[in-house]
Design a protein around this motif. Sequence first.
Motif, PDB file in Angstrom:
ATOM      1  N   PHE A 297       0.820  -1.206   0.000  1.00 19.07           N
ATOM      2  CA  PHE A 297       0.000   0.000   0.000  1.00 19.07           C
ATOM      3  C   PHE A 297       0.857   1.259   0.000  1.00 19.07           C
ATOM      4  O   PHE A 297       0.587   2.192  -0.761  1.00 19.07           O
ATOM      5  CB  PHE A 297      -0.923  -0.001   1.217  1.00 19.07           C
ATOM      6  N   GLY A 298       1.884   1.313   0.850  1.00 22.89           N
ATOM      7  CA  GLY A 298       2.756   2.490   0.889  1.00 22.89           C
ATOM      8  C   GLY A 298       1.975   3.757   1.149  1.00 22.89           C
ATOM      9  O   GLY A 298       1.238   3.870   2.130  1.00 22.89           O
ATOM     10  N   LEU A 299       2.096   4.725   0.251  1.00 24.79           N
ATOM     11  CA  LEU A 299       1.384   5.994   0.392  1.00 24.79           C
ATOM     12  C   LEU A 299      -0.017   5.939  -0.209  1.00 24.79           C
ATOM     13  O   LEU A 299      -0.783   6.897  -0.082  1.00 24.79           O
ATOM     14  CB  LEU A 299       2.181   7.127  -0.265  1.00 24.79           C
ATOM     15  N   GLY A 300      -0.332   4.849  -0.888  1.00 25.70           N
ATOM     16  CA  GLY A 300      -1.701   4.651  -1.366  1.00 25.70           C
ATOM     17  C   GLY A 300      -2.004   5.137  -2.764  1.00 25.70           C
ATOM     18  O   GLY A 300      -3.146   5.031  -3.223  1.00 25.70           O
ATOM     19  N   TYR A 301      -1.013   5.655  -3.483  1.00 28.63           N
ATOM     20  CA  TYR A 301      -1.280   6.221  -4.805  1.00 28.63           C
ATOM     21  C   TYR A 301      -1.953   5.209  -5.739  1.00 28.63           C
ATOM     22  O   TYR A 301      -2.961   5.522  -6.395  1.00 28.63           O
ATOM     23  CB  TYR A 301       0.009   6.719  -5.447  1.00 28.63           C
ATOM     24  N   ASN A 302      -1.404   4.004  -5.844  1.00 31.09           N
ATOM     25  CA  ASN A 302      -1.953   3.020  -6.787  1.00 31.09           C
ATOM     26  C   ASN A 302      -3.374   2.612  -6.419  1.00 31.09           C
ATOM     27  O   ASN A 302      -4.260   2.539  -7.282  1.00 31.09           O
ATOM     28  CB  ASN A 302      -1.067   1.773  -6.835  1.00 31.09           C
ATOM     29  N   SER A 303      -3.591   2.333  -5.156  1.00 34.71           N
ATOM     30  CA  SER A 303      -4.932   1.935  -4.708  1.00 34.71           C
ATOM     31  C   SER A 303      -5.936   3.051  -4.926  1.00 34.71           C
ATOM     32  O   SER A 303      -7.041   2.832  -5.448  1.00 34.71           O
ATOM     33  CB  SER A 303      -4.896   1.552  -3.224  1.00 34.71           C
ATOM     34  N   PHE A 304      -5.564   4.259  -4.549  1.00 35.44           N
ATOM     35  CA  PHE A 304      -6.487   5.383  -4.660  1.00 35.44           C
ATOM     36  C   PHE A 304      -6.800   5.731  -6.112  1.00 35.44           C
ATOM     37  O   PHE A 304      -7.950   5.996  -6.475  1.00 35.44           O
ATOM     38  CB  PHE A 304      -5.922   6.604  -3.938  1.00 35.44           C
ATOM     39  N   LEU A 305      -5.782   5.730  -6.963  1.00 36.00           N
ATOM     40  CA  LEU A 305      -6.026   6.043  -8.374  1.00 36.00           C
ATOM     41  C   LEU A 305      -6.884   4.970  -9.035  1.00 36.00           C
ATOM     42  O   LEU A 305      -7.644   5.260  -9.956  1.00 36.00           O
ATOM     43  CB  LEU A 305      -4.707   6.218  -9.111  1.00 36.00           C
ATOM     44  N   SER A 306      -6.787   3.736  -8.571  1.00 35.27           N
ATOM     45  CA  SER A 306      -7.663   2.683  -9.083  1.00 35.27           C
ATOM     46  C   SER A 306      -9.114   2.959  -8.705  1.00 35.27           C
ATOM     47  O   SER A 306     -10.031   2.761  -9.515  1.00 35.27           O
ATOM     48  CB  SER A 306      -7.234   1.320  -8.530  1.00 35.27           C
ATOM     49  N   LEU A 307      -9.336   3.424  -7.485  1.00 38.74           N
ATOM     50  CA  LEU A 307     -10.689   3.775  -7.061  1.00 38.74           C
ATOM     51  C   LEU A 307     -11.225   4.957  -7.851  1.00 38.74           C
ATOM     52  O   LEU A 307     -12.412   4.988  -8.220  1.00 38.74           O
ATOM     53  CB  LEU A 307     -10.709   4.100  -5.558  1.00 38.74           C
ATOM     54  N   VAL A 308     -10.360   5.928  -8.116  1.00 36.43           N
ATOM     55  CA  VAL A 308     -10.769   7.090  -8.909  1.00 36.43           C
ATOM     56  C   VAL A 308     -11.130   6.656 -10.326  1.00 36.43           C
ATOM     57  O   VAL A 308     -12.141   7.080 -10.889  1.00 36.43           O
ATOM     58  CB  VAL A 308      -9.648   8.151  -8.937  1.00 36.43           C
ATOM     59  N   PHE A 309     -10.307   5.802 -10.914  1.00 34.12           N
ATOM     60  CA  PHE A 309     -10.572   5.319 -12.267  1.00 34.12           C
ATOM     61  C   PHE A 309     -11.913   4.585 -12.310  1.00 34.12           C
ATOM     62  O   PHE A 309     -12.706   4.757 -13.244  1.00 34.12           O
ATOM     63  CB  PHE A 309      -9.459   4.383 -12.727  1.00 34.12           C
ATOM     64  N   ALA A 310     -12.185   3.781 -11.306  1.00 31.74           N
ATOM     65  CA  ALA A 310     -13.458   3.058 -11.246  1.00 31.74           C
ATOM     66  C   ALA A 310     -14.632   4.025 -11.184  1.00 31.74           C
ATOM     67  O   ALA A 310     -15.652   3.842 -11.865  1.00 31.74           O
ATOM     68  CB  ALA A 310     -13.468   2.135 -10.027  1.00 31.74           C
ATOM     69  N   LYS A 311     -14.481   5.071 -10.380  1.00 26.68           N
ATOM     70  CA  LYS A 311     -15.545   6.055 -10.227  1.00 26.68           C
ATOM     71  C   LYS A 311     -15.819   6.780 -11.542  1.00 26.68           C
ATOM     72  O   LYS A 311     -16.975   6.988 -11.935  1.00 26.68           O
ATOM     73  CB  LYS A 311     -15.152   7.061  -9.136  1.00 26.68           C
ATOM     74  N   LYS A 312     -14.768   7.145 -12.262  1.00 34.39           N
ATOM     75  CA  LYS A 312     -14.926   7.891 -13.506  1.00 34.39           C
ATOM     76  C   LYS A 312     -15.331   6.997 -14.676  1.00 34.39           C
ATOM     77  O   LYS A 312     -15.921   7.465 -15.640  1.00 34.39           O
ATOM     78  CB  LYS A 312     -13.619   8.612 -13.845  1.00 34.39           C
ATOM     79  N   SER A 313     -15.005   5.711 -14.605  1.00 33.63           N
ATOM     80  CA  SER A 313     -15.259   4.811 -15.734  1.00 33.63           C
ATOM     81  C   SER A 313     -16.489   3.945 -15.531  1.00 33.63           C
ATOM     82  O   SER A 313     -16.838   3.147 -16.397  1.00 33.63           O
ATOM     83  CB  SER A 313     -14.039   3.909 -15.961  1.00 33.63           C
ATOM     84  N   ASN A 314     -17.110   4.077 -14.363  1.00 35.77           N
ATOM     85  CA  ASN A 314     -18.332   3.333 -14.059  1.00 35.77           C
ATOM     86  C   ASN A 314     -18.125   1.824 -14.155  1.00 35.77           C
ATOM     87  O   ASN A 314     -18.924   1.097 -14.747  1.00 35.77           O
ATOM     88  CB  ASN A 314     -19.480   3.771 -14.978  1.00 35.77           C
ATOM     89  N   ILE A 315     -17.027   1.369 -13.586  1.00 34.70           N
ATOM     90  CA  ILE A 315     -16.787  -0.066 -13.470  1.00 34.70           C
ATOM     91  C   ILE A 315     -16.616  -0.413 -11.991  1.00 34.70           C
ATOM     92  O   ILE A 315     -16.362   0.464 -11.167  1.00 34.70           O
ATOM     93  CB  ILE A 315     -15.537  -0.517 -14.262  1.00 34.70           C
TER      94      ILE A 315
END
Length: 261
Positions: free
Chosen positions: A56-74
């Motif tokens: 997880f570290g600072l969370g960039y990868n996890s958080f950006l994945s959640l953002v992508f899901a929100k914007k892409s409706n998946i």
Amino acid sequence: MRLIYTDDGSISAYNDAYNDYYHDKKGALIESIYKHIIPAFNIINKSHIRILDICFGLGYNSFLSLVFAKKSNIKVDVYSVEIDLSLLKELHNFPYPKIISNYLEIDRIFDCINNDKIFVDSNSSLNVFRGDALYFMNTLDSGFFDIVYQDAFSPSKNQLLWNEKHFLSLYRILGDRGAVTTYSSAKKVRDIARFCGFGIFDMKFANFKNGTLCTKGIYDIKDLDAYVFLDASNYVETNFLENVNFYLTKYQVFNANVCYL
């Protein structure tokens, strides 16, 4: 945790225990987007995606994945692991880029993480195991994940998360068609991954260090026609977030070339 300002304007940190940086000093944000988010979501095109983020570290990868899901409706379910519990508490006040902080409930996410709860949103979830990554890996079901972000500290600093046993575990937990993304382009890492059954692709960037894409069930180079690595500005406009365009165009990290090795 010592904060580090990276060249793209986003903030990373230095870990004194591992004597290593969490991100490339060229940019925490663009490294996460270009070496993990873009290749992973181009290759795995499904309505429901399961992702393992190591670590997880600072969370960039996890958080950006959640953002992508929100914007892409998946629907995206992200699983991660982090052994540094003090880090997870400190991150409540971490200065995340607006591409993350404007779209996610950061406080609620860390309340869940630090109380051993799963964060659930309308179309996504985040489950962070607080403990040892090797133990956590042994608890995972075979074939469960579509994507793995292999983003541990460098092989010279954390060898147990880059050895043959680890990559065999990654191969086991991926489904029939899956992908591992990593910032590392080290020959030894690629040789280990290939030995464990992965197809190895080199990701080249104009002004950024190479990354590696390890695939399971995707070996024919003709398949790459489906993996559209668009010009960054167009990709952001149509598929991601408009306000990240500044970071990508400023450093001209365009047109990632993927080559099967």
